[in-house]
Write an enzyme that holds these catalytic residues in place. Structure first.
Site, PDB file in Angstrom:
ATOM      1  N   HIS A 256      75.977  43.966  29.924  1.00 45.21           N
ATOM      2  CA  HIS A 256      77.274  43.953  29.244  1.00 45.21           C
ATOM      3  C   HIS A 256      77.401  42.687  28.419  1.00 45.21           C
ATOM      4  CE1 HIS A 256      81.585  44.278  28.515  1.00 45.21           C
ATOM      5  NE2 HIS A 256      81.441  45.547  28.836  1.00 45.21           N
ATOM      6  N   ASP A 307      79.619  52.584  32.644  1.00 45.56           N
ATOM      7  CA  ASP A 307      78.991  53.873  32.326  1.00 45.56           C
ATOM      8  C   ASP A 307      78.004  54.344  33.387  1.00 45.56           C
ATOM      9  OD1 ASP A 307      80.143  54.603  29.790  1.00 45.56           O
ATOM     10  OD2 ASP A 307      79.111  52.886  28.932  1.00 45.56           O
TER      11      ASP A 307
HETATM   12  C1  SDX Z   1      80.443  49.905  27.194  1.00 47.05           C
HETATM   13  O1  SDX Z   1      82.132  45.817  25.184  1.00 47.05           O
HETATM   14  C2  SDX Z   1      82.761  46.544  26.002  1.00 47.05           C
HETATM   15  O2  SDX Z   1      83.746  46.141  26.529  1.00 47.05           O
HETATM   16  C3  SDX Z   1      82.200  47.931  26.183  1.00 47.05           C
HETATM   17  C4  SDX Z   1      82.693  48.727  27.396  1.00 47.05           C
HETATM   18  C5  SDX Z   1      84.139  49.175  27.243  1.00 47.05           C
HETATM   19  O3  SDX Z   1      84.785  49.436  28.270  1.00 47.05           O
HETATM   20  O4  SDX Z   1      84.601  49.316  26.113  1.00 47.05           O
HETATM   21  O5  SDX Z   1      82.539  47.986  28.586  1.00 47.05           O
HETATM   22  C6  SDX Z   1      81.895  50.049  27.541  1.00 47.05           C
HETATM   23  O6  SDX Z   1      80.103  50.075  26.067  1.00 47.05           O
HETATM   24  C7  SDX Z   1      79.471  49.515  28.286  1.00 47.05           C
HETATM   25  C8  SDX Z   1      78.059  49.288  27.770  1.00 47.05           C
HETATM   26  C9  SDX Z   1      77.287  50.599  27.676  1.00 47.05           C
HETATM   27  N1  SDX Z   1      75.950  50.408  27.114  1.00 47.05           N
HETATM   28  C10 SDX Z   1      74.827  50.504  27.842  1.00 47.05           C
HETATM   29  O7  SDX Z   1      74.842  50.695  29.043  1.00 47.05           O
HETATM   30  C11 SDX Z   1      73.570  50.427  27.053  1.00 47.05           C
HETATM   31  C12 SDX Z   1      72.579  49.537  27.763  1.00 47.05           C
HETATM   32  N2  SDX Z   1      73.040  48.163  27.687  1.00 47.05           N
HETATM   33  C13 SDX Z   1      72.568  47.291  26.695  1.00 47.05           C
HETATM   34  O8  SDX Z   1      72.001  47.818  25.563  1.00 47.05           O
HETATM   35  C14 SDX Z   1      73.341  45.995  26.532  1.00 47.05           C
HETATM   36  O9  SDX Z   1      73.419  45.378  27.770  1.00 47.05           O
HETATM   37  C15 SDX Z   1      74.720  46.036  25.856  1.00 47.05           C
HETATM   38  C16 SDX Z   1      74.696  46.811  24.561  1.00 47.05           C
HETATM   39  C17 SDX Z   1      75.760  46.632  26.780  1.00 47.05           C
HETATM   40  C18 SDX Z   1      75.134  44.574  25.552  1.00 47.05           C
HETATM   41  O10 SDX Z   1      74.311  44.095  24.553  1.00 47.05           O
HETATM   42  P1  SDX Z   1      74.209  42.551  24.153  1.00 47.05           P
HETATM   43  O11 SDX Z   1      75.324  41.779  24.670  1.00 47.05           O
HETATM   44  O12 SDX Z   1      73.974  42.520  22.677  1.00 47.05           O
HETATM   45  O13 SDX Z   1      72.913  42.083  24.914  1.00 47.05           O
HETATM   46  P2  SDX Z   1      71.418  42.139  24.397  1.00 47.05           P
HETATM   47  O14 SDX Z   1      71.046  43.512  24.002  1.00 47.05           O
HETATM   48  O15 SDX Z   1      71.221  41.064  23.365  1.00 47.05           O
HETATM   49  O16 SDX Z   1      70.626  41.786  25.718  1.00 47.05           O
HETATM   50  C19 SDX Z   1      70.438  40.452  26.202  1.00 47.05           C
HETATM   51  C20 SDX Z   1      69.177  40.461  27.074  1.00 47.05           C
HETATM   52  C21 SDX Z   1      67.971  40.995  26.309  1.00 47.05           C
HETATM   53  O17 SDX Z   1      66.839  40.429  26.917  1.00 47.05           O
HETATM   54  P3  SDX Z   1      66.106  39.155  26.258  1.00 47.05           P
HETATM   55  O18 SDX Z   1      65.665  39.596  24.884  1.00 47.05           O
HETATM   56  O19 SDX Z   1      67.103  38.053  26.217  1.00 47.05           O
HETATM   57  O20 SDX Z   1      64.925  38.899  27.198  1.00 47.05           O
HETATM   58  O21 SDX Z   1      69.335  41.355  28.180  1.00 47.05           O
HETATM   59  C22 SDX Z   1      68.437  42.458  28.061  1.00 47.05           C
HETATM   60  C23 SDX Z   1      67.986  42.456  26.593  1.00 47.05           C
HETATM   61  O22 SDX Z   1      66.784  43.060  26.417  1.00 47.05           O
HETATM   62  N3  SDX Z   1      69.182  43.656  28.364  1.00 47.05           N
HETATM   63  C24 SDX Z   1      68.634  44.761  28.859  1.00 47.05           C
HETATM   64  C25 SDX Z   1      69.701  45.646  29.015  1.00 47.05           C
HETATM   65  N4  SDX Z   1      70.847  45.053  28.622  1.00 47.05           N
HETATM   66  C26 SDX Z   1      70.514  43.841  28.218  1.00 47.05           C
HETATM   67  N5  SDX Z   1      67.379  45.091  29.186  1.00 47.05           N
HETATM   68  C27 SDX Z   1      67.180  46.316  29.686  1.00 47.05           C
HETATM   69  N6  SDX Z   1      68.168  47.230  29.858  1.00 47.05           N
HETATM   70  C28 SDX Z   1      69.432  46.906  29.532  1.00 47.05           C
HETATM   71  N7  SDX Z   1      70.411  47.791  29.704  1.00 47.05           N
END
Ligand code: SDX
Length: 370
Positions: A256, A307
């Site tokens: 998140h 989710d």
């Molecule tokens: C919602 O924002 C809100 O408030 C949204 C929400 C709401 O109520 O409105 O809470 C609802 O949208 C929940 C999120 C649903 N999405 C997912 O579940 C998709 C999977 N999650 C990710 O793609 C990610 O965690 C996000 C999109 C939720 C957040 O993205 P960020 O803040 O841009 O983080 P990032 O992608 O830059 O990740 C930071 C690090 C990375 O690793 P490094 O490159 O630093 O080594 O964390 C890793 C990412 O690769 N990472 C993940 C991951 N989430 C983050 N690695 C594997 N699987 C994941 N799910």
């Protein structure tokens, strides 16, 4: 000028609707844990729109307004029947909600009173549209909303044509409460950007639905269920998770932007997932989910978000997978409309800058010389 990728950490507006402070989520200052255990979704809708919990008579009036406005214009139902077979459910919802504006005489009326009336209509009608879409694509006739029941009850009734069980209504009500608002998430931001041009509420909601559809946002709940189905049984969890992590692929429902120590909504959905699994006699989805959580948390330090467990909750309620994100939209309609009303109250155009990374200067080359 230096860009902040994804606007991380940027405070883009003030808002008194919901807050996330030290990992604690509140709506108008009330802890989500208390609301999840005690509130009806309709009370939350009132709270988000009007800034306080309703008295009994205020809640009765809102319930009456929601019931009276739940039917959608017949043209919308006709339109749903004309959509191509197999169309994406969020695309269908986005289009239908946008079309609602064409049949609302007040669509471009910008007083607060008119916008509150439109918020009521949107909240009342969004569930009717999702249920009608689900039935029409199966060749069934849509079912008209009934009066005297909650939004959660009515949605399940309009979807199946059957009186829903109390436990199903209770579970859906809680899921709606938990998804209702979340500060400046991507879809809410999209709604606020759109209406900050003084465009109408339907345009704001259409933008929001488009943003929610994506798998990094609301679309993740469907992606979680697709993952669970792909894994199939608990025996396959470990190899699946290892493979995903090795390939640096995303595990849907984890991580998140704001929460780094866990999403406070997830524990409620996890509990519901377990309870519903026991009731339905199918613990497979719950057991797989907890195993995935353990592995992803220990290996990657990522916690489940809202989710993750909502996927198994909705599946236990026998809701088709591609309606999960539309259900998120039914709930978030309350938050989107609250934010739109707040944006109009103290509006200024939202127009940030971009850090330019193209060539400093370039000549115009006439087409015949390119
Ligand atoms: C919602 O924002 C809100 O408030 C949204 C929400 C709401 O109520 O409105 O809470 C609802 O949208 C929940 C999120 C649903 N999405 C997912 O579940 C998709 C999977 N999650 C990710 O793609 C990610 O965690 C996000 C999109 C939720 C957040 O993205 P960020 O803040 O841009 O983080 P990032 O992608 O830059 O990740 C930071 C690090 C990375 O690793 P490094 O490159 O630093 O080594 O964390 C890793 C990412 O690769 N990472 C993940 C991951 N989430 C983050 N690695 C594997 N699987 C994941 N799910």
């Amino acid at each position: 000028m230096t860009a902040t990728k994804g606007l991380e950490g940027i405070v883009a507006t003030t808002s008194s609707i919901s807050s996330i402070i030290d990992g604690v989520l509140t709506y108008r200052g009330i802890n989500i844990d208390d609301l999840a255990e005690q509130a009806s979704f309709e009370e939350v809708v009132y709270l988000l729109w009007f800034g306080k919990l309703p008295t009994q008579s205020e809640l009765d009036q809102l319930n009456k307004d929601l019931v009276e406005n739940a039917a959608v214009p017949s043209q919308i139902l006709e339109q749903l029947k004309m959509y191509p077979k197999g169309v994406n459910s969020m695309a269908a919802l986005r289009t239908a909600i946008s079309s609602l504006a064409l049949y609302d005489k007040e669509a471009n009326e910008m007083s607060r009173e008119a916008n509150v009336r439109k918020a009521i209509r949107l909240q009342a009608q969004v569930g009717t549209i999702v249920a009608a879409f689900a039935r029409i694509r199966e060749g069934k006739e849509p079912i008209a909303p009934k009066s005297g029941v909650s939004l959660a009850h009515n949605f399940l009734y309009m979807l199946t044509g059957e009186q829903p069980e109390d436990i199903a209504v209770e579970a859906l009500n809680k899921a709606l409460v938990l998804h209702a608002d979340h500060e400046l998430n991507a879809s809410t931001f999209a709604a606020r950007v759109t209406v900050a041009t003084l465009s109408d509420i339907y345009s704001g909601i259409t933008s929001a639905i488009g943003a929610l559809k994506g798998p990094l946002h609301g679309g993740a709940n469907e992606a979680v269920m697709a993952m669970l189905e792909e894994i199939g049984t608990a025996d396959n969890v470990e190899s699946y998770v290892n493979r995903k992590l090795e390939n640096k692929e995303k595990l849907m429902g984890f991580g998140h932007r704001v929460y780094k120590n866990g999403d406070p909504r997830a524990k409620h959905l996890m509990k519901m997932s377990e309870e519903l699994g026991k009731i339905t006699g199918n613990m497979n989805w719950f057991n797989m989910s907890t195993q995935i959580e353990e592995l992803v948390t220990s290996k990657k330090g990522l916690k489940p978000n809202v989710d993750f467990y909502s996927a198994s909750v909705y599946t236990s309620l026998r809701i088709p997978r591609d309606l999960f994100t539309p259900i998120f939209a039914i709930s978030r309609m309350s938050g989107w409309t609250a934010h739109i009303l707040e944006q109009y109250e103290n509006n200024r155009l939202i127009r940030p800058r971009a850090e330019y990374t193209g060539p400093a200067t370039a000549p115009y080359v006439p087409i015949e010389k390119r």
